[in-house]
Design a protein around this motif. Structure first.
Motif, PDB file in Angstrom:
ATOM      1  N   ARG A   1     -48.331  17.304 -23.115  1.00 56.89           N
ATOM      2  CA  ARG A   1     -47.589  18.537 -23.193  1.00 56.89           C
ATOM      3  C   ARG A   1     -46.681  18.852 -21.757  1.00 56.89           C
ATOM      4  O   ARG A   1     -46.975  18.105 -20.897  1.00 56.89           O
TER       5      ARG A   1
ATOM      6  N   TYR B   1     -46.089  22.266 -17.334  1.00 59.42           N
ATOM      7  CA  TYR B   1     -46.340  23.571 -17.026  1.00 59.42           C
ATOM      8  C   TYR B   1     -46.954  24.402 -18.175  1.00 59.42           C
ATOM      9  O   TYR B   1     -47.562  25.365 -18.056  1.00 59.42           O
ATOM     10  N   TYR B   2     -47.055  23.606 -19.229  1.00 54.94           N
ATOM     11  CA  TYR B   2     -47.590  24.231 -20.383  1.00 54.94           C
ATOM     12  C   TYR B   2     -49.054  24.167 -20.500  1.00 54.94           C
ATOM     13  O   TYR B   2     -49.582  23.290 -19.928  1.00 54.94           O
ATOM     14  N   PRO B   3     -49.868  25.230 -20.794  1.00 52.33           N
ATOM     15  CA  PRO B   3     -51.287  25.339 -20.678  1.00 52.33           C
ATOM     16  C   PRO B   3     -51.834  24.380 -21.787  1.00 52.33           C
ATOM     17  O   PRO B   3     -51.206  24.009 -22.679  1.00 52.33           O
TER      18      PRO B   3
ATOM     19  N   ALA C   1     -38.438  14.268 -30.821  1.00 51.65           N
ATOM     20  CA  ALA C   1     -38.644  15.597 -30.742  1.00 51.65           C
ATOM     21  C   ALA C   1     -39.199  16.138 -29.444  1.00 51.65           C
ATOM     22  O   ALA C   1     -40.359  15.337 -28.957  1.00 51.65           O
ATOM     23  N   TYR C   2     -38.758  17.129 -28.688  1.00 52.97           N
ATOM     24  CA  TYR C   2     -39.094  17.625 -27.526  1.00 52.97           C
ATOM     25  C   TYR C   2     -39.333  19.086 -27.524  1.00 52.97           C
ATOM     26  O   TYR C   2     -38.049  19.925 -27.869  1.00 52.97           O
ATOM     27  N   ALA C   3     -40.371  19.747 -27.214  1.00 55.73           N
ATOM     28  CA  ALA C   3     -40.642  21.150 -26.791  1.00 55.73           C
ATOM     29  C   ALA C   3     -41.744  21.271 -26.001  1.00 55.73           C
ATOM     30  O   ALA C   3     -42.630  20.266 -26.100  1.00 55.73           O
ATOM     31  N   PRO C   4     -41.724  22.186 -25.113  1.00 61.67           N
ATOM     32  CA  PRO C   4     -42.889  22.226 -24.209  1.00 61.67           C
ATOM     33  C   PRO C   4     -44.437  21.953 -24.705  1.00 61.67           C
ATOM     34  O   PRO C   4     -45.230  21.480 -24.006  1.00 61.67           O
ATOM     35  N   PRO C   5     -44.450  22.691 -25.700  1.00 63.15           N
ATOM     36  CA  PRO C   5     -45.822  22.664 -26.338  1.00 63.15           C
ATOM     37  C   PRO C   5     -46.348  21.401 -27.027  1.00 63.15           C
ATOM     38  O   PRO C   5     -47.464  21.294 -27.311  1.00 63.15           O
ATOM     39  N   PHE C   6     -45.320  20.438 -27.049  1.00 63.79           N
ATOM     40  CA  PHE C   6     -45.594  19.179 -27.622  1.00 63.79           C
ATOM     41  C   PHE C   6     -45.451  17.930 -26.999  1.00 63.79           C
ATOM     42  O   PHE C   6     -46.024  16.795 -27.112  1.00 63.79           O
ATOM     43  N   ASN C   7     -44.847  18.048 -25.754  1.00 61.79           N
ATOM     44  CA  ASN C   7     -44.569  16.618 -24.857  1.00 61.79           C
ATOM     45  C   ASN C   7     -43.639  17.080 -23.614  1.00 61.79           C
ATOM     46  O   ASN C   7     -43.358  18.116 -23.477  1.00 61.79           O
TER      47      ASN C   7
ATOM     48  N   THR D   1     -40.166  16.074 -21.535  1.00 65.19           N
ATOM     49  CA  THR D   1     -38.831  15.911 -22.186  1.00 65.19           C
ATOM     50  C   THR D   1     -38.973  14.282 -22.885  1.00 65.19           C
ATOM     51  O   THR D   1     -38.371  14.239 -23.851  1.00 65.19           O
TER      52      THR D   1
ATOM     53  N   ASP E   1     -41.150  11.827 -24.255  1.00 70.82           N
ATOM     54  CA  ASP E   1     -42.557  11.769 -24.890  1.00 70.82           C
ATOM     55  C   ASP E   1     -43.095  10.433 -24.533  1.00 70.82           C
ATOM     56  O   ASP E   1     -42.350   9.608 -23.786  1.00 70.82           O
TER      57      ASP E   1
END
Lengths: 471, 471
Positions: free
Chosen positions: A385, A388-390, A447-453, A455, A457
């Motif tokens: 992720r 910075y994402y937990p 696809a990218y968003a902070p909870p998933f990867n 920028t 992947d």
């Protein structure tokens, strides 16, 4: 239009074919012979049944025999073992309680599956030695685990660290083979308090995966207190009536049970007897429509070869999706709509305790060279992720390509369970199926968003690094 | 070889270009002008900073200005606003504390990004009305949330169901816009105890996704006690100095704060003044190498268009991966190795509380028809793990294809968070990038094991159903 479609074997390939054929051509007579009592079951779920996460064997059955008969109008005959195929007369002979049936066919599908390989060593016939290929294997193993947990185990060696899960800890067991089954069963047995010894002949577990994946999985197995014995040849299983020890080339380890996870081989005897040809892999050879050398006789699933999408050559990779896909394709073909079931990429996934891994395509350099490629691999580890994402973890990706054409050949991925190594492999499968280059894959708009990867992947990071080497 | 590479804007595209160019050509002079103080930050992480899951704005910064200057030898000038480009003289003029600099360039990259759109309604300049485009926006919002949680909020309306999280519950807030930012901020604010009202002009949230995805997300928002007001036009934000209410076409809802999540538009004024052409989308037009109509002037990231892989036409989809990818490609190009940054598929992902969703390609039928396709979509819901495996959820997949060519056009997926809707979209991206048909996708040999999917991954189930309609 075919009049009678006969199928030998009632698991994935067989029942997918039967269902599809009957759905597309309701007036077709579809007869399935299954020697056991179980049909259309998820053998892949057996380790989780033994582990205790699935409460009943029935839960592994997706469609019951009654449903096939009543709702799908399929003439399913369980307890019928096909003992002969006569391609000239176009009949099969099935033995069953109370006699023998000779059944004519217009089209025939051989879907006899695979059977567990028992290694040629002494002691495999002792009590307490199991394989895990069938529902009855699963039942026996679960019963064994239940007895052991009740304290009925025959031995109670030192209550080592594997006893952390349960108060009523049981004894030491051996798992021979570090493939999917071996690893899944190590998890199932450890979760039940057994002290697990995993024996692997080669220098790493999951040999079809990359070395980085193998190492990550082996490290995790050890963290989970599985004793991983690499480069270890099992020479004998010793014991009187019941297995008492695994004797290796340099040790003797007391055990009260042994699980053999030493692979499978295609069940081909019936086909061979009927003059059906096997390929170089030892499985039944077919064309793109799964038709064998004998006209109107098809073969699909774990008894048959498939074409590898990367090499274009026949390969034997007995897995559930291929069986379903090719069975379904044959079901369509015999109703007059010829359908290729598609190639395989040898894609596979495994969960090992809290780690997940996937592999696809050609990763091994020797294998790649044999297929005419000039392989190069890169391995990267990236966050699963945004940094910075937990709560994230890491994904380690090995990507292999051909130096000459830059084509992606394969990949192996490993991450914490839930951090997406397996589903992320989907991107690489897409690239393999379409013959994409590493440069293409590097530009995939994933696809990218902070909870998933991050920028990029992890699959893209690997592509970026590998394409840097190929420029 | 270029001597001086000047970059306007120090975020994703700009710093990716600067880093790549300097890495590939260490003797190149690379000058970056950034009007603010922050560079190379993850704006996508701002909602999680406001939520409180990230403790410091610094954590969103991947590389600090000092690191760019000292470790990467990039002449990064923060606090420098470029006010003019002179393409004939090949210079840019930057204003800064204490004066003005005229900087010559050999190659120039415009990476000015996008800015939040403020809707043309009264009251958007009231205190307590926020956007979330920049680090300072994020800082202000976090400070607001912190004050409110300390009981310093100006209003304390009824302590409704949104107060479930916190004892020191705060008040009612409005979020205008049901896109990514609106939804991520609804989560961030609800997690801090606010009663969230989400206002969406159209009939569904996430309008770029499929209807099935929009509905699943809206249902989940409501489960999380977000009041979702669809088909609702916000007419005014009312209040004296500070915002007190959102006035819609049929209601007036008291709020103590409003977040405007009504989209972004490319920052193009600087480029336009220099005679650089915009495309039909309103963003800067470029060729495949991101070069504008003015020689040696490039544009990349949220200020520029990109080519859509499905339509082959220019599109404006301002997202982080594209900015990174295209910035990096320009960085390579200006060092003498012309590099196309690749097309985009409009792929995007979002987490909404405990749900995740992804979209890629063309899903909307009007949009597909406009691009010359004859679209057909199917939506399926399938289990995210084997039916018998514990703890799974469901994945709903909408797959869109062209009836004529059978080509996959796009997909939208939604699942519980952690059940893989986002990473599973990787398979469809692969198909889009390679122009695969639904029949191709149906035969993709995707990874399978019971802890990760059913034998046919939900993406394959959707392909199977859709290809059935296309035969």
């Amino acid at each position: 239009m075919t009049d009678t479609f006969v199928i030998v074997g009632g698991d994935a390939a067989g029942m997918a074919a039967a269902s599809k054929a009957k759905r597309d051509a309701s007036d077709l007579e579809v007869v399935v012979f299954e020697k056991g009592e179980w049909v259309s079951y998820g053998a892949c779920g057996l380790p989780y049944y033994v582990k205790g996460e699935i409460q009943s064997l029935e839960h592994l059955v997706s469609v019951t025999p009654e449903e096939f008969r009543e709702e799908r109008d399929i003439d399913l005959r369980t307890g019928h073992e096909v003992v002969a195929i006569d391609p000239d007369a176009k009949t099969v002979t099935a033995e069953h309680d109370g006699g023998e049936t000779v059944q004519p066919y217009d089209s025939l599908l051989i879907a006899t599956g695979a059977e567990s390989v028992v290694p040629p060593i002494d002691g495999t016939d002792l009590e307490g030695v199991y394989t895990l290929g069938s529902m009855s294997d699963g039942k026996e193993l679960r019963e064994y685990v239940a007895r052991a947990r009740k304290g009925e185990s025959l031995q109670q060696p030192d209550r080592g660290p594997a006893c952390r899960y349960l108060e009523d800890c049981t004894g030491s067991v051996g798992v021979v083979g570090g493939g999917y089954i071996g690893i899944e069963m190590a998890e199932a047995l450890a979760a039940n308090g057994f002290e697990v010894n995993l024996f692997q002949r080669g220098d790493r577990v999951l040999k079809g995966f990359s070395e980085a994946t193998s190492e990550a999985v082996a490290d995790h197995l050890r963290e989970q207190d599985v004793a991983v014995h690499l480069d270890t040849e099992v020479e004998t299983l010793s014991g009187d009536e019941r297995v008492e020890a695994v004797v290796t080339d340099d040790d003797r380890i007391e055990v009260e049970m042994v699980l053999l996870g030493t692979g499978v081989r295609p069940r081909t005897a019936l086909a061979e007897d009927a003059g059906i040809e096997l390929g170089e892999t030892g499985a039944i050879e077919t064309d793109a429509y799964r038709e064998t050398n004998v006209p109107d006789v098809y073969a699909a699933g774990d008894c048959a070869e498939a074409t590898h999408v990367v090499t274009g050559e026949p390969a034997y990779v007995p897995l559930a999706l291929t069986a379903n896909r090719h069975g379904r394709a044959v079901g369509q073909t015999v109703t007059g709509r010829p359908t290729e079931g598609g190639a395989i990429a040898g894609t596979a996934a495994v969960k090992a305790f809290d780690v997940e891994a996937a592999r696809t395509g050609i990763i091994d350099h020797d294998e790649a060279r044999e297929a005419g490629f000039d392989p190069i691999s890169e391995t990267i580890t990236a966050k699963s992720r945004a940094g910075y994402y937990p709560d994230g973890g890491t994904v380690t990706v090995t990507l292999t390509a051909d130096r000459d054409t830059k084509r992606v050949l394969g990949a192996s991925l490993v991450s914490e369970y839930g951090e997406g190594a397996v589903h992320r492999s989907h991107a690489v499968v897409g690239a393999l199926e379409e013959g994409a280059t590493v440069f293409d894959l590097e530009n995939y708009d994933l696809a990218y968003a902070p909870p998933f990867n991050t920028t990029w992947d992890p699959v893209l990071v690997a592509s970026k690094v590998l394409s840097g080497k190929l420029r």
